[in-house]
Design a protein around this motif. Structure first.
Motif, mmCIF file in Angstrom:
data_model
loop_
_atom_site.group_PDB
_atom_site.id
_atom_site.type_symbol
_atom_site.label_atom_id
_atom_site.label_comp_id
_atom_site.label_asym_id
_atom_site.label_seq_id
_atom_site.Cartn_x
_atom_site.Cartn_y
_atom_site.Cartn_z
ATOM 1 N N UNK A 82 46.169 37.588 54.688
ATOM 2 C CA UNK A 82 46.540 38.919 54.229
ATOM 3 C C UNK A 82 46.232 39.212 52.773
ATOM 4 N N UNK A 83 45.101 38.689 52.259
ATOM 5 C CA UNK A 83 44.792 38.904 50.838
ATOM 6 C C UNK A 83 43.559 39.746 50.589
ATOM 7 N N UNK A 84 42.698 39.914 51.575
ATOM 8 C CA UNK A 84 41.435 40.634 51.364
ATOM 9 C C UNK A 84 41.684 42.144 51.377
ATOM 10 N N UNK A 85 41.392 42.796 50.250
ATOM 11 C CA UNK A 85 41.506 44.257 50.189
ATOM 12 C C UNK A 85 40.223 44.951 50.598
ATOM 13 N N UNK A 86 39.167 44.141 50.872
ATOM 14 C CA UNK A 86 37.875 44.672 51.290
ATOM 15 C C UNK A 86 37.295 43.776 52.376
ATOM 16 N N UNK A 87 36.822 44.393 53.437
ATOM 17 C CA UNK A 87 36.152 43.661 54.509
ATOM 18 C C UNK A 87 34.857 44.392 54.852
ATOM 19 N N UNK A 93 40.879 40.331 65.486
ATOM 20 C CA UNK A 93 41.694 40.551 64.288
ATOM 21 C C UNK A 93 40.973 40.034 63.061
ATOM 22 N N UNK A 94 41.498 40.400 61.895
ATOM 23 C CA UNK A 94 40.971 39.956 60.599
ATOM 24 C C UNK A 94 42.140 39.376 59.806
ATOM 25 N N UNK A 95 42.486 38.121 60.047
ATOM 26 C CA UNK A 95 43.714 37.571 59.460
ATOM 27 C C UNK A 95 43.714 37.462 57.948
ATOM 28 N N UNK A 96 42.541 37.441 57.317
ATOM 29 C CA UNK A 96 42.528 37.344 55.853
ATOM 30 C C UNK A 96 42.700 38.702 55.193
ATOM 31 N N UNK A 97 42.587 39.791 55.950
ATOM 32 C CA UNK A 97 42.664 41.140 55.389
ATOM 33 C C UNK A 97 44.110 41.567 55.167
ATOM 34 N N UNK A 98 44.318 42.413 54.144
ATOM 35 C CA UNK A 98 45.619 43.049 53.989
ATOM 36 C C UNK A 98 45.866 43.910 55.226
ATOM 37 N N UNK A 99 47.134 44.187 55.503
ATOM 38 C CA UNK A 99 47.495 44.853 56.763
ATOM 39 C C UNK A 99 46.783 46.182 56.948
ATOM 40 N N UNK A 119 32.310 49.157 55.785
ATOM 41 C CA UNK A 119 33.199 48.513 54.813
ATOM 42 C C UNK A 119 34.561 49.188 54.913
ATOM 43 N N UNK A 120 35.598 48.378 55.010
ATOM 44 C CA UNK A 120 36.967 48.893 55.050
ATOM 45 C C UNK A 120 37.681 48.363 53.818
ATOM 46 N N UNK A 121 38.290 49.255 53.047
ATOM 47 C CA UNK A 121 38.949 48.830 51.810
ATOM 48 C C UNK A 121 40.242 49.587 51.598
ATOM 49 N N UNK A 122 41.141 48.967 50.873
ATOM 50 C CA UNK A 122 42.429 49.578 50.562
ATOM 51 C C UNK A 122 42.628 49.553 49.057
ATOM 52 N N UNK A 155 40.609 39.632 46.331
ATOM 53 C CA UNK A 155 42.003 39.225 46.526
ATOM 54 C C UNK A 155 42.909 40.217 45.814
ATOM 55 N N UNK A 156 43.951 40.644 46.500
ATOM 56 C CA UNK A 156 44.844 41.661 45.940
ATOM 57 C C UNK A 156 45.406 41.250 44.578
ATOM 58 N N UNK A 157 45.666 39.960 44.376
ATOM 59 C CA UNK A 157 46.259 39.484 43.126
ATOM 60 C C UNK A 157 45.232 38.996 42.118
ATOM 61 N N UNK A 158 43.945 39.013 42.467
ATOM 62 C CA UNK A 158 42.922 38.423 41.592
ATOM 63 C C UNK A 158 42.760 39.161 40.264
#
Length: 408
Positions: free
Chosen positions: A135-140, A165-171, A190-193, A232-235
């Motif tokens: 749940x850390x990827x803000x971009x896929x 599913x994309x388990x590394x992606x943010x919800x 590209x999907x991004x939040x 990464x959301x926190x990077x």
């Protein structure tokens, strides 16, 4: 031994190589084995036997499992699935998180030892986020097959594989990703939040960029949705703090010709400005004109900040033509550099060292390229005085490092 491609072999993995593959040997030949952990005995299918000194292979069955093996965080990438159908992008997903970090620390320390003759104790620090590293990827970025199937590429290929599913992606990204919606005629999605809203959005193919806001602490950064931003959301906050901590304040001169090379939209230049105040003089250099436009806006509150569109190699070579006054300011400078995966390279570092900046802070996303540049810098009189490593990409082999270099 003839054509070995497709043949299954039994090997024991003894080490972890840079790139996410374990190292094994068969009759004296090196075999790089995907989806194996050092210490394991596995049955692997040979995928590449073109080189006489090494082969590549994919694990198809584990004979003796490592105590660090876990069920893969991405079901479709499990060792139970045919290697050709496993999605790429989570090549450490079968390894316990703590051991992932230990392996990354080993790869970085080994690269420094071999390439830079530098002995370093390395600890890879976890970032804030979920305890299981998902749940850390803000971009896929997803790809689309000829029949419209949407999904990631299989590991080490350009073949689209369907996933549920994309388990590394943010919800928000995972929920919007069109994994079960065929999109014929489209090449990529590209999907991004953006962090300013947390609301996911899609970018289809080479769609005209839209300017979004990313938030780091109390600061907003304007960036194109198709432009570079840490995944990464926190990077961004982690690297901001790491760069600030890596600078020796005793060697920092706010009026010097401080530089932020490969600066993107100005994230790390802003980190320097926030650490040392509104009077800081700093120039960020980036080859992408859209990014430097945004950097100009993002750094507007620092009167001494400037954003230059230029290839870094051309820019640093031009420093040698500076006036005597400016060369004095360059000699007092702190330089932050965040090069691409290939590293800064000898040409850039030699041109930079020629103007003798006080200190360098090097943000590295590739341990081997970084170690090679550490060796170059040592030869130019810059010693690696501080090093931290961060797990910006859990469940992958990637690791980020931040090194400090002082002029000896």
């Amino acid at each position: 031994m003839g054509d070995m491609r497709g043949r299954e072999i039994e090997v024991e993995a003894t080490n972890m190589a840079h790139g996410g593959e374990s190292v094994a040997r068969l009759d004296g030949r090196v075999v790089f084995v995907a989806d194996a952990i050092p210490g394991e005995k596995v049955i692997a299918r040979v995928t590449d036997d073109a080189k006489p000194k090494f082969w590549r292979a994919d694990t198809v069955r584990v004979v003796e499992a490592s105590p660090h093996r876990r069920p893969h965080v991405w079901t479709e990438a499990s060792v139970d699935r045919d290697p050709d159908d496993r999605p790429g992008g989570a090549d450490y997903g079968h390894i316990d998180l703590a051991h992932q970090r230990a392996l990354k620390a080993h790869v970085l320390a080994d690269a420094l030892r071999r390439m830079a003759k530098t002995e370093r104790e390395v600890t890879v620090e976890a970032l804030p986020g979920s305890a299981d590293g998902t749940g850390w990827r803000t971009r896929e970025r997803l790809h689309v097959a000829a029949d419209g199937t949407v999904g990631p590429y299989a590991g080490r290929s350009h073949r689209v594989v369907p996933v549920a599913s994309l388990p590394l992606a943010v919800a928000a990204v995972g929920e919007l990703a069109p994994l079960d919606e065929p999109m014929p005629g489209v090449e990529s999605v590209q999907v991004l939040a953006p962090s300013s809203t947390g609301v996911a959005r899609m970018v289809i193919d080479r769609q005209k960029p839209t300017v979004i806001s990313e938030v780091v602490g109390d600061r907003e950064f304007r960036v194109d949705d198709t432009g570079f931003w840490q995944v990464h959301a926190a990077a961004p906050a982690t690297l901001t703090a790491a760069v600030q901590d890596a600078i020796d304040p005793a060697r920092f001169d706010p009026k010097a010709a401080n530089l932020d090379l490969y600066g993107g939209v100005g994230l790390l230049a802003a980190a320097v400005g926030d650490r040392f105040g509104p009077g800081v003089r700093i120039t960020t250099v980036e080859s992408d004109a859209r990014a430097t436009e945004h950097a100009s806006e993002n750094l507007a509150e620092w009167i001494g900040a400037a954003a230059v569109t230029s290839r870094v190699d051309r820019f640093v070579k031009g420093l040698g033509e500076a006036s005597a006054l400016e060369r004095g300011r360059l000699a007092a400078a702190t330089v932050v550099l965040d090069p691409p995966r290939s590293g800064a390279g000898a040409d850039v570092l030699e041109a930079l060292a020629a103007v003798q900046p006080q200190q360098l802070v090097y943000v590295a996303c590739d341990p081997v390229a970084f170690a090679r540049d550490v060796a170059v810098l040592a030869g130019l009189g810059y010693e690696l005085t501080g090093l931290r490593a961060f797990d910006l990409f859990p469940h992958t082999h990637h690791v980020e490092a931040v090194g400090s270099f002082f002029r000896s």
